[in-house]
Enzyme design. Sequence first.
Site, mmCIF file in Angstrom:
data_model
loop_
_atom_site.group_PDB
_atom_site.id
_atom_site.type_symbol
_atom_site.label_atom_id
_atom_site.label_comp_id
_atom_site.label_asym_id
_atom_site.label_seq_id
_atom_site.Cartn_x
_atom_site.Cartn_y
_atom_site.Cartn_z
ATOM 1 N N ARG A 1 -35.277 2.679 0.834
ATOM 2 C CA ARG A 1 -36.733 2.707 1.068
ATOM 3 C C ARG A 1 -37.075 3.903 1.965
ATOM 4 O O ARG A 1 -38.091 4.569 1.783
ATOM 5 C CB ARG A 1 -37.206 1.397 1.702
ATOM 6 C CG ARG A 1 -38.640 1.450 2.186
ATOM 7 C CD ARG A 1 -39.356 0.116 2.197
ATOM 8 N NE ARG A 1 -38.622 -0.957 2.814
ATOM 9 C CZ ARG A 1 -38.423 -1.101 4.136
ATOM 10 N NH1 ARG A 1 -38.883 -0.195 4.985
ATOM 11 N NH2 ARG A 1 -37.755 -2.125 4.608
ATOM 12 N N TYR B 1 -60.822 9.329 -12.467
ATOM 13 C CA TYR B 1 -59.958 8.442 -13.240
ATOM 14 C C TYR B 1 -60.295 6.990 -12.842
ATOM 15 O O TYR B 1 -60.477 6.692 -11.656
ATOM 16 C CB TYR B 1 -58.490 8.778 -12.941
ATOM 17 C CG TYR B 1 -57.554 7.700 -13.391
ATOM 18 C CD1 TYR B 1 -57.474 7.357 -14.745
ATOM 19 C CD2 TYR B 1 -56.775 6.996 -12.489
ATOM 20 C CE1 TYR B 1 -56.635 6.339 -15.159
ATOM 21 C CE2 TYR B 1 -55.924 5.986 -12.901
ATOM 22 C CZ TYR B 1 -55.861 5.644 -14.241
ATOM 23 O OH TYR B 1 -55.043 4.643 -14.656
ATOM 24 N N ASP C 1 -56.837 15.619 -6.916
ATOM 25 C CA ASP C 1 -55.982 15.034 -7.947
ATOM 26 C C ASP C 1 -55.748 16.132 -8.978
ATOM 27 O O ASP C 1 -56.660 16.532 -9.701
ATOM 28 C CB ASP C 1 -56.712 13.838 -8.565
ATOM 29 C CG ASP C 1 -55.910 13.176 -9.684
ATOM 30 O OD1 ASP C 1 -55.032 13.850 -10.266
ATOM 31 O OD2 ASP C 1 -56.178 12.007 -9.993
ATOM 32 N N LYS D 1 -47.600 11.879 -16.039
ATOM 33 C CA LYS D 1 -48.198 12.747 -17.069
ATOM 34 C C LYS D 1 -47.339 14.003 -17.266
ATOM 35 O O LYS D 1 -46.184 13.900 -17.619
ATOM 36 C CB LYS D 1 -49.627 13.114 -16.650
ATOM 37 C CG LYS D 1 -50.464 11.932 -16.152
ATOM 38 C CD LYS D 1 -50.821 10.997 -17.258
ATOM 39 C CE LYS D 1 -51.612 9.755 -16.873
ATOM 40 N NZ LYS D 1 -51.465 9.117 -15.617
HETATM 41 N N1 PLP Z 1 -55.072 10.536 -11.774
HETATM 42 C C1 PLP Z 1 -55.368 10.773 -13.047
HETATM 43 C C2 PLP Z 1 -56.258 11.955 -13.377
HETATM 44 C C3 PLP Z 1 -54.903 9.946 -14.070
HETATM 45 O O1 PLP Z 1 -55.258 10.182 -15.329
HETATM 46 C C4 PLP Z 1 -54.075 8.844 -13.727
HETATM 47 C C5 PLP Z 1 -53.553 7.940 -14.772
HETATM 48 O O2 PLP Z 1 -53.971 7.990 -15.920
HETATM 49 C C6 PLP Z 1 -53.790 8.641 -12.383
HETATM 50 C C7 PLP Z 1 -54.286 9.501 -11.436
HETATM 51 C C8 PLP Z 1 -52.951 7.462 -11.952
HETATM 52 O O3 PLP Z 1 -51.620 7.681 -12.227
HETATM 53 P P1 PLP Z 1 -50.556 6.528 -12.518
HETATM 54 O O4 PLP Z 1 -50.956 5.881 -13.793
HETATM 55 O O5 PLP Z 1 -49.286 7.262 -12.571
HETATM 56 O O6 PLP Z 1 -50.638 5.568 -11.384
#
Ligand code: PLP
Length: 893
Positions: free
Chosen positions: A55, A107, A182, A207
């Site tokens: 951890r 998102y 992000d 992604k």
């Molecule tokens: N930020 C964006 C732009 C996303 O499209 C996503 C998921 O689709 C996330 C954050 C969240 O990521 P995770 O699904 O890996 O938790």
Amino acid sequence: MTDGSSKGPDKYNFSTECVTIDNPDAGKDQFNSSSVPIYQSATFKGMNGEYDYSRSGNPTRTHLQHHLAKISSAKHAFAVSSGMAALDVIARILKPGDHVVAGDDLYGGSNRLLGYLQSNAGVVVHHIDTCTPSTVEQYLDKERTRLVLLETPTNPLIKICDVQEIASRVKAVCPSAIIVVDNTMMSPYLQRPLNFGADVVYDSATKYLSGHHDLMAGVVICNRDDLAKHMSFTINSVGNGLGPFDSFLLLRGLKTLAIRMDRQQASAKIIASFLNQLQFQVHYPGLKNHPGHHTHFKMAKDAGAVLSFETRDIKTSERIVGAAKLWGISVSFGAVNSLISMPCLMSHASIPAHLRAERGLPEDLIRLCVGIEDWEDLIDDLECSLVQAGAIRRREEQSTSSTLSSPEGSLERVGEERALGWQRCLPSDANNASMDGALQQPHTSGDAENIVVSAPGKVILFGEHAVVHGVTAIASALDLRCYGCLGARSDDTIHLVLPDLHSEYSTKVSALPWAETEVEKSDASDGDGNDVDMNPTLIAAIEKTLPPSITGKIRGAVVAFVHHYMSLCYPTKPSLTFTARSSIPIGAGLGSSAAYSTCVSAALLLYMQKVVINRQRATPHISHSGRKYIGVDIAATVNKWAFASERILHGTPSGIDNSVSVFGGAISYARGRAQPMIPLQGFQSMLLLLANTHVERDAKAVISRVHALKANQPGLFDECMRRIQDVVDEAVRCFQDTDLPRESMLVGLGKLVAANHAQLELLGVSHPALEMIIAKLKAYGLQTKLTGAGGGGCTVTLLPDSFGAGGESGKSGESAHTLAHVTSNLAQNGFSSIVTTVGGSGLGVLIDKKVWDMRLVDQDARESVAPLAGIFTQSSAEELAGKMKECGHWVFV
Ligand code: PLP
């Protein structure tokens, strides 16, 4: 725990850095493994080793973090269990009472987490349009704003925000706030927000970073030691550091990041161009017609591989998605396989429908995430799906320059009159060739030929409805404007571009019905506009040339433009492009059509030199910012043509909208009066809150309800009219009493606003949504009334001066806070709102300062000037006003 502190500047280019994974613990791998081993162990023996418990730290994760920091050129990197875990780790910096300013196209999961913090952790979240830096500024609270969360491009609307501009504005007001970006859509390969002022950047590594949809992970990077220390503490405390096996998989995926991304975005460009040329509304920053194209390329190396498009019909979109074979129907993006989805039904379904509507997320939107398959297969599959869904059709006859060519024949968009020449091109050419489908720029022979004009919208402050029955109304110019840019071209074409209605229209000049008109008669050849009126024969002839697919507002705009073009430009018949932009909400009763009519009329009159503005003497040091430079005689001519255009658009308008748009200020209007329109002397500019119910108005139905009331309850009706006339008379006295202290004037006008609305309610023209807004604002001591026809549309609220920018420090703290509260309260109920002023200038003409200065210099220097027309089409409606101001020097009526 060990974070991935990087050792120094990049040695190699990005793709090389990706595959060369250094060992942070050099010399410690006993077997010199060339792939990073998986230390699948929860604990480590001994007391003094670097690791004791996974951890807190694990060697595979350390390798990964080190590599992430290196490829991102960041000082610290952390790998956690998902993208949401990354945001969670960052958000734990917040304390109760802190404010977060975040995008309105975030998102869905980020939205959900922020919502949770708002309801459970005492954090206040403002979801706003972060694409407009000035909007972000409005929501900053020096004491309380702690975090600004940006996504660029956003998902799925692919909106762009200027990280650098926002970061500098935020830091100026709230130095302790952190800017978080992000970066999932771009990855460190394409965009590095730390270089533009961001403090923390995170990616959902689920992604592009991993690239194969076989793991969940999140990555956080930053350069600040204090933030890194805090986040490291959180990860150790919470225990969401990425596990060893997933760390290994992510390291493996990262090696191919650049090569995958290159392939994916090359195909994405071709696909975006294909859809664009079929005249779908495509959202992709690689297209030159994307409003954020320039801002995006200021920050990013390239456009990425996610795009979205609108079909204008949910069922059609559902059929397209259902028919796709190669494109997998799935949430998420960034994998090697191509994906198709409808965000409103899938990834963004967790956002309530009314909020989606308020944030402008079209329900028919389709998102495409382009993978590494052969691009021709992807296009073939998409083309088949579009045909099967009835969105496009194949025409068997030989393709012409006005259709898309496909192996099966030519393609055309169903419901559109034309499609443009689409040529398949190799991905390597994509940068150039595939972008040819971008919205055509005006064909100008230089900025000197561009005529740029602007005109304000209007708001009726008092007396709507009653004005039809002889009572006086007061209307005032809004600080929201329509802009028009007219440029010459050389191909026997007139081209009308309406980006805010997502439309354009062009026709050959020689194909216009010149013979059927009496153009010479209606042409005000001496420029005084005496004979100006709409010419019904000409309108009928123009209508005949238009395809039935051009409908509604767009049809009206086309007919008015072509009518005025034919009337004013005969017999010269120049080839022209006219582009109109609007920062006035269209169709909300705020005079957007009158402002358009004014811009069309002024631009054509100026182009044909039927009115002439002395540019020579409009020097930049002109007094009071160019106001009152344009004479009333010119304004009167423009106004006659603008009224004729309004007649084309609306049948029997009163003329008040176009007059306010041309003359600005405020006007009192009464039908039966010898002089119906009188400028209201003494009217002072005031601050106004406009709230939009987004309830569609059926103005005709509302007006006929009032007529029915008049017939059925004449006593009640007459009493209403008398009371509204009293309100208006009192308002006029208020404006004209220059001795009245301003504060008392505003309080008095507030009471009159409430009194006027009470009568409108009695007339039956209100709507529950309007009443809801009025009640909500009353709770803050603000008086509100509906404006325009009612039955939906907008409300107006007079705001105390303290709600505006006060003194050097900007808005006074308490009022700014109240205002932010008011607008977020409205937003939570699905109502958008905007703070604006009334009573400003009317018609404006841009004297392009740069071009002006260049006249004195040589031709080469003149050509180096950035094309004005480009700024005009590529800025968002919100950015436009600011950019137009910077373009040069404006003069006004
Ligand atoms: N930020 C964006 C732009 C996303 O499209 C996503 C998921 O689709 C996330 C954050 C969240 O990521 P995770 O699904 O890996 O938790």
